[in-house]
Design an enzyme around this catalytic site. Structure first.
Site, mmCIF file in Angstrom:
data_model
loop_
_atom_site.group_PDB
_atom_site.id
_atom_site.type_symbol
_atom_site.label_atom_id
_atom_site.label_comp_id
_atom_site.label_asym_id
_atom_site.label_seq_id
_atom_site.Cartn_x
_atom_site.Cartn_y
_atom_site.Cartn_z
ATOM 1 N N ASN A 206 7.105 -6.461 10.518
ATOM 2 C CA ASN A 206 6.557 -7.697 11.101
ATOM 3 C C ASN A 206 7.129 -8.895 10.342
ATOM 4 O O ASN A 206 6.773 -9.136 9.187
ATOM 5 C CB ASN A 206 5.024 -7.644 10.976
ATOM 6 C CG ASN A 206 4.328 -8.846 11.596
ATOM 7 O OD1 ASN A 206 4.972 -9.827 11.961
ATOM 8 N ND2 ASN A 206 3.017 -8.763 11.706
ATOM 9 N N CYS B 219 1.775 -15.578 13.222
ATOM 10 C CA CYS B 219 2.612 -14.718 14.069
ATOM 11 C C CYS B 219 2.820 -15.292 15.464
ATOM 12 O O CYS B 219 3.739 -14.897 16.178
ATOM 13 C CB CYS B 219 2.009 -13.324 14.168
ATOM 14 S SG CYS B 219 1.939 -12.494 12.584
ATOM 15 N N HIS C 212 5.146 -9.686 20.289
ATOM 16 C CA HIS C 212 5.188 -9.832 18.831
ATOM 17 C C HIS C 212 5.248 -8.439 18.209
ATOM 18 O O HIS C 212 4.566 -7.514 18.659
ATOM 19 C CB HIS C 212 3.935 -10.583 18.363
ATOM 20 C CG HIS C 212 3.749 -10.554 16.882
ATOM 21 N ND1 HIS C 212 4.741 -10.954 16.019
ATOM 22 C CD2 HIS C 212 2.710 -10.153 16.106
ATOM 23 C CE1 HIS C 212 4.308 -10.806 14.772
ATOM 24 N NE2 HIS C 212 3.085 -10.321 14.801
HETATM 25 N N1 ACO Z 1 -0.723 4.521 3.159
HETATM 26 C C1 ACO Z 1 -1.631 5.525 3.152
HETATM 27 N N2 ACO Z 1 -2.926 5.347 3.434
HETATM 28 C C2 ACO Z 1 -3.325 4.100 3.716
HETATM 29 C C3 ACO Z 1 -2.442 3.014 3.738
HETATM 30 C C4 ACO Z 1 -1.101 3.269 3.429
HETATM 31 N N3 ACO Z 1 -0.154 2.298 3.440
HETATM 32 N N4 ACO Z 1 -3.116 1.895 4.074
HETATM 33 C C5 ACO Z 1 -4.390 2.278 4.267
HETATM 34 N N5 ACO Z 1 -4.527 3.611 4.050
HETATM 35 C C6 ACO Z 1 -5.732 4.445 4.139
HETATM 36 C C7 ACO Z 1 -6.993 3.633 4.042
HETATM 37 O O1 ACO Z 1 -7.343 3.432 2.699
HETATM 38 C C8 ACO Z 1 -7.962 4.500 4.796
HETATM 39 O O2 ACO Z 1 -8.403 5.521 3.922
HETATM 40 P P1 ACO Z 1 -9.952 5.997 3.948
HETATM 41 O O3 ACO Z 1 -10.167 6.532 5.347
HETATM 42 O O4 ACO Z 1 -9.992 7.029 2.881
HETATM 43 O O5 ACO Z 1 -10.738 4.754 3.674
HETATM 44 C C9 ACO Z 1 -7.126 5.168 5.876
HETATM 45 O O6 ACO Z 1 -5.767 5.031 5.441
HETATM 46 C C10 ACO Z 1 -7.303 4.528 7.244
HETATM 47 O O7 ACO Z 1 -7.229 3.119 7.069
HETATM 48 P P2 ACO Z 1 -7.379 2.137 8.279
HETATM 49 O O8 ACO Z 1 -7.295 0.741 7.755
HETATM 50 O O9 ACO Z 1 -8.530 2.512 9.118
HETATM 51 O O10 ACO Z 1 -6.055 2.520 9.080
HETATM 52 P P3 ACO Z 1 -5.613 1.992 10.481
HETATM 53 O O11 ACO Z 1 -5.368 3.113 11.397
HETATM 54 O O12 ACO Z 1 -6.477 0.856 10.979
HETATM 55 O O13 ACO Z 1 -4.186 1.367 10.122
HETATM 56 C C11 ACO Z 1 -3.177 -0.769 9.764
HETATM 57 C C12 ACO Z 1 -4.095 0.317 9.210
HETATM 58 C C13 ACO Z 1 -1.793 -0.173 9.931
HETATM 59 C C14 ACO Z 1 -3.153 -1.924 8.775
HETATM 60 C C15 ACO Z 1 -3.717 -1.218 11.144
HETATM 61 O O14 ACO Z 1 -5.088 -1.504 11.052
HETATM 62 C C16 ACO Z 1 -2.986 -2.418 11.653
HETATM 63 O O15 ACO Z 1 -1.813 -2.378 11.967
HETATM 64 N N6 ACO Z 1 -3.701 -3.549 11.829
HETATM 65 C C17 ACO Z 1 -3.108 -4.758 12.300
HETATM 66 C C18 ACO Z 1 -2.762 -5.586 11.123
HETATM 67 C C19 ACO Z 1 -1.603 -6.509 11.367
HETATM 68 O O16 ACO Z 1 -0.710 -6.237 12.103
HETATM 69 N N7 ACO Z 1 -1.620 -7.608 10.661
HETATM 70 C C20 ACO Z 1 -0.508 -8.479 10.670
HETATM 71 C C21 ACO Z 1 -0.834 -9.878 10.974
HETATM 72 S S1 ACO Z 1 -1.546 -10.074 12.559
HETATM 73 C C22 ACO Z 1 -0.418 -9.548 13.619
HETATM 74 O O17 ACO Z 1 0.742 -9.638 13.369
HETATM 75 C C23 ACO Z 1 -0.880 -8.964 14.879
#
Ligand code: ACO
Length: 329
Positions: free
Chosen positions: A285, A113, A255
């Site tokens: 993204n 990214c 980003h």
């Molecule tokens: N739909 C519904 N529920 C979901 C989904 C979904 N798509 N994905 C995960 N969940 C559930 C999980 O299973 C979890 O359930 P549980 O509590 O029963 O275990 C719950 O939602 C919370 O999950 P978390 O992973 O804690 O959710 P979070 O608030 O952290 O959001 C996310 C997840 C959106 C992936 C976030 O962590 C994020 O954006 N991280 C950055 C990742 C990223 O951007 N990566 C790209 C490459 S790096 C970059 O570009 C910066």
């Protein structure tokens, strides 16, 4: 002489994949995706014959047209991507072939990214040293090619797209790319965000396919935390080094991974939300594509004026992160 952007362009595939569409494939909801990421829809390059180089070619053609120059005038092409058409030849060489930039040398740069920011910074050095006068820098990713559409934690985040710029010597001192800070942390990064197979460690095999190792894997929570801290830190550092106050900044171009990461970065900088570029809702993204797509949209909307101070900040796999300060010429 500093390096300045003299043309911008973007390419987004026509096909839209909305959160509602994803609801039919995965155990997720539009409400969950919007609340956690700010993403409503993303674009997908559906034609299996078309890969990342196709999007680069579309961007490159527009760049030449907008700048009013011939392909033969381009001296260097850098393509930032983590989804090259194939491991070799590079997507930059394929792009060179598409547009007929016969006098250019060309290479890919992989910083996920942060790829576009790293590539722009690299290209700027070739301009500053006097080695080159016209460089094409493109950020492009066909993320749909590495997404596991049965994994709701990653499939919802990404889309396909590309953007690019032409970089040339700034016409006047005090304009162009004035400062940059780039960072990597492979020790932490390799644990939390990766695609295991397809390289020399796990070449393609029945096992890698059965174990779904050709897809992105991440610990979203860890990545989120690191992204928020690193992007805000580097943005703050760039502001301090250049004695910039929030009110002097025309646009923060972050980003586009997640609206919550964008908001946290802007908040730490004290930049008003009206100055924060965001299109994550429409495109998700697009990895190396996000920042040049934002620049192209600002340009199309006539929002970039001579003297506008821009700060670009990125964070991605590696980990890699960086910031660039430029004054639009
Ligand atoms: N739909 C519904 N529920 C979901 C989904 C979904 N798509 N994905 C995960 N969940 C559930 C999980 O299973 C979890 O359930 P549980 O509590 O029963 O275990 C719950 O939602 C919370 O999950 P978390 O992973 O804690 O959710 P979070 O608030 O952290 O959001 C996310 C997840 C959106 C992936 C976030 O962590 C994020 O954006 N991280 C950055 C990742 C990223 O951007 N990566 C790209 C490459 S790096 C970059 O570009 C910066």
């Amino acid at each position: 002489m500093k390096a300045a952007i003299t043309a911008t362009a973007k390419y987004l595939p026509d096909s839209v994949l909305s959160n509602r569409d994803l609801e039919k494939l995965l155990d997720t909801t539009d409400e969950w995706i919007v609340a956690r990421t700010g993403i409503t829809e993303r674009r997908i390059l559906r034609d299996p014959e078309k890969a990342t180089s196709y999007m680069c070619g579309e961007v490159a053609r527009q760049l030449l047209e907008k700048r009013g120059i011939e392909a033969g005038e381009i001296e260097l092409i850098i393509v930032a991507t983590m989804t090259p058409d194939m491991l070799f030849p590079s997507t930059a060489c394929l792009t060179q072939s598409i547009i007929g930039a016969v006098n250019a040398w060309a290479f890919d740069l992989n910083a996920a990214c942060s790829g576009f920011v790293f590539a722009l910074n690299t290209a700027a050095r070739f301009i500053e040293s006097g080695a080159h006068k016209k460089i094409m820098v493109i950020g492009a990713d066909k993320m749909s090619s590495v997404l596991d559409f049965s994994d709701r934690s990653t499939a919802i985040l990404f889309g396909d797209g590309a953007g690019g710029v032409i970089l040339e010597p700034a016409g006047e001192e005090g304009y162009g790319i004035l400062d940059s800070r780039m960072y990597s942390d492979g020790t932490t990064g390799k644990e939390h965000l990766y695609m295991l197979a397809g390289g020399s460690r796990h070449p393609a095999s029945h096992e890698t396919i059965d174990n779904r190792m050709h897809f992105i894997r991440q610990d979203g929570r860890q990545v989120f935390k690191s992204a928020v801290i690193s992007m805000a830190d580097v943005a703050e550092e760039i502001m301090k080094r250049n004695s910039l106050q929030a009110e002097n900044i025309a646009y923060l171009v972050p980003h586009q991974a997640n609206q919550r990461i964008i908001n946290a970065t802007a908040e730490r900088m004290g930049v008003d939300h009206t100055k924060v570029v965001s299109n994550v809702a429409r495109y998700g993204n697009t990895t190396a594509g996000t920042i040049p797509i934002c620049l192209a949209e600002l340009d199309e909307q006539g929002k970039l004026h001579r003297g506008s101070n821009l700060i670009l900040v990125s964070f991605g796999a590696g980990y890699t992160w960086g910031g660039i300060y430029m004054k639009w010429q």
